[in-house]
Scaffold this active site. Structure first.
Site, PDB file in Angstrom:
ATOM      1  NE  ARG A  83      -4.530  -0.745   0.147  1.00 34.80           N
ATOM      2  CZ  ARG A  83      -4.812  -1.808  -0.654  1.00 34.80           C
ATOM      3  NH1 ARG A  83      -3.749  -2.369  -1.464  1.00 34.80           N
ATOM      4  NH2 ARG A  83      -5.897  -2.476  -0.526  1.00 34.80           N
ATOM      5  CG  HIS A 137      -3.298  -0.391  -6.755  1.00 39.21           C
ATOM      6  ND1 HIS A 137      -3.597   0.482  -5.364  1.00 39.21           N
ATOM      7  CD2 HIS A 137      -3.468  -1.616  -6.419  1.00 39.21           C
ATOM      8  CE1 HIS A 137      -3.956  -0.165  -4.507  1.00 39.21           C
ATOM      9  NE2 HIS A 137      -3.990  -1.765  -5.198  1.00 39.21           N
ATOM     10  CD  GLU A 148      -2.547   3.804  -4.851  1.00 43.99           C
ATOM     11  OE1 GLU A 148      -1.483   3.360  -4.661  1.00 43.99           O
ATOM     12  OE2 GLU A 148      -3.723   2.753  -5.145  1.00 43.99           O
TER      13      GLU A 148
HETATM   14  C1  DGY Z   1      -5.974  -5.436  -2.667  1.00 44.97           C
HETATM   15  O1  DGY Z   1      -6.947  -6.399  -2.963  1.00 44.97           O
HETATM   16  O2  DGY Z   1      -6.163  -4.991  -1.571  1.00 44.97           O
HETATM   17  C2  DGY Z   1      -5.457  -4.968  -4.117  1.00 44.97           C
HETATM   18  O3  DGY Z   1      -4.452  -4.009  -3.664  1.00 44.97           O
HETATM   19  C3  DGY Z   1      -6.349  -4.308  -4.825  1.00 44.97           C
HETATM   20  O4  DGY Z   1      -6.895  -3.057  -4.332  1.00 44.97           O
END
Ligand code: DGY
Length: 329
Positions: free
Chosen positions: A235, A282, A264
């Site tokens: 993240r 992402h 982001e």
């Molecule tokens: C998740 O599933 O957390 C991925 O990063 C997609 O947002």
């Protein structure tokens, strides 16, 4: 019929499934602003989100809302204290994305180590005149040391791939994983400092919490080998992106692969100016089959949580199961 909001564009056939159970308000357009999300949730019993922030103010303005189903394994967009205080259930979509996300983490790590996108940009710019013995020298992956920070399901899937590359696996996690998993992965638990000093390739796969904010900043980057790479498929906010851009510019580490960013879809402009970073938007879980599985699982969780379908009352992936069966507060 109960009413739900689907806050994002998703596969139309999943919307059709949801329509068999609910009156569906589908935002098949741009990301909703906080105001618009709040307005459209005001009369809803449930919602399907994908990273949309849901906190105390949104919940307070939606008195009927009993469940928010996130189409993601990460749920740092949910204020879980507010969910618990309101007896609103949150659900997520674990497991179905493990392998696709680990594949992508591996691809980013490889691309960073072997300078794949950097050399491609150079080639596309028409700069290739002759073969050079020292052209785009990178860092070996085969036989090197992989450092995984966050040894959950995706971290384990990533570590499993290291066997084929004859890598030594070291990891750091909130707590050690079970001995049989360590044995299967041939993975050694080490402190974060030891991992940063020893790893040739550091991959971040930990969930974002406020305690994990800037887990990797200038001090941590300074502990890494100058030949090492850093890959973030976890993240934004786990890495101090400004510090990383500066470390890359100064070649304090060799390269990085990033799929997630602080703030982001905006990203620190300094990252765009350094060549030794692979940047993707992402997409670690973005294969057709995995995104379908995530959308269907998010729909299943919503259907079950709102008392519909074969698993009525028993959603498979509750984040805060203690609120199940409690009246909305
Ligand atoms: C998740 O599933 O957390 C991925 O990063 C997609 O947002």
């Amino acid at each position: 019929m109960q009413k739900i909001l689907v806050a994002r564009p998703i596969f139309p056939d999943v919307i059709e499934r949801l329509k068999q159970h609910f009156e569906v308000d589908w935002n098949n357009g741009e990301v909703l602003s906080a105001e618009e999300l709040t307005r459209r949730l005001a009369d809803k019993d449930g919602a399907l989100t994908a990273g949309d922030p849901v906190g105390a103010a949104v919940l307070a303005a939606a008195p009927r809302l009993r469940v928010v189903s996130n189409m993601a394994v990460g749920y740092n967009n949910f204020d879980m204290a507010a969910f618990n205080a309101s007896n609103v259930l949150g659900t997520n979509t674990p497991d179905v994305l493990n392998e696709s996300t680990a594949d992508f983490g591996w691809a980013l790590m490889m691309a960073a180590a072997r300078r794949v996108t950097e050399s491609e940009h150079w080639l596309r710019a028409g700069k290739w005149q002759k073969w050079a013995y020292d052209g785009f020298l990178g860092t070996d992956v085969y036989g090197s040391t992989l450092g995984v920070i966050g040894m959950g399901r995706i971290g384990q899937a990533l570590a499993r791939r290291a066997r084929g590359f004859n890598m030594q696996v070291i990891y750091h996690n909130r707590s050690r994983v079970a001995p049989e998993i360590e044995a299967e992965l041939n993975a050694q638990y080490v402190s974060k400092t030891e991992l940063l000093k020893r790893a040739d390739h550091v991959v971040l796969v930990l969930p974002y919490t406020k305690d994990n904010h800037h887990t990797i900043g200038a001090a941590e980057l300074a502990q890494m080998k100058p030949t090492a790479t850093l890959t973030n498929i976890a993240r934004g906010g786990i890495v101090d992106d400004a510090a990383l851009a500066e470390a890359l510019r100064a070649k304090r580490i060799a390269a990085a692969g990033l799929d997630v960013y602080e703030g982001e879809p905006n990203l620190n402009p300094a990252l765009l100016t350094v060549p030794n970073v692979v940047l993707t938007p992402h997409i670690a879980s973005a294969t057709e089959s995995t995104r379908r599985a995530m959308a269907n699982l998010a729909a299943d969780n919503l259907i079950a949580a709102l008392g519909e379908g074969p698993n009525a009352g028993r959603p498979a992936n509750p984040i805060n199961p203690d609120v199940i069966g409690k009246a909305r507060a």
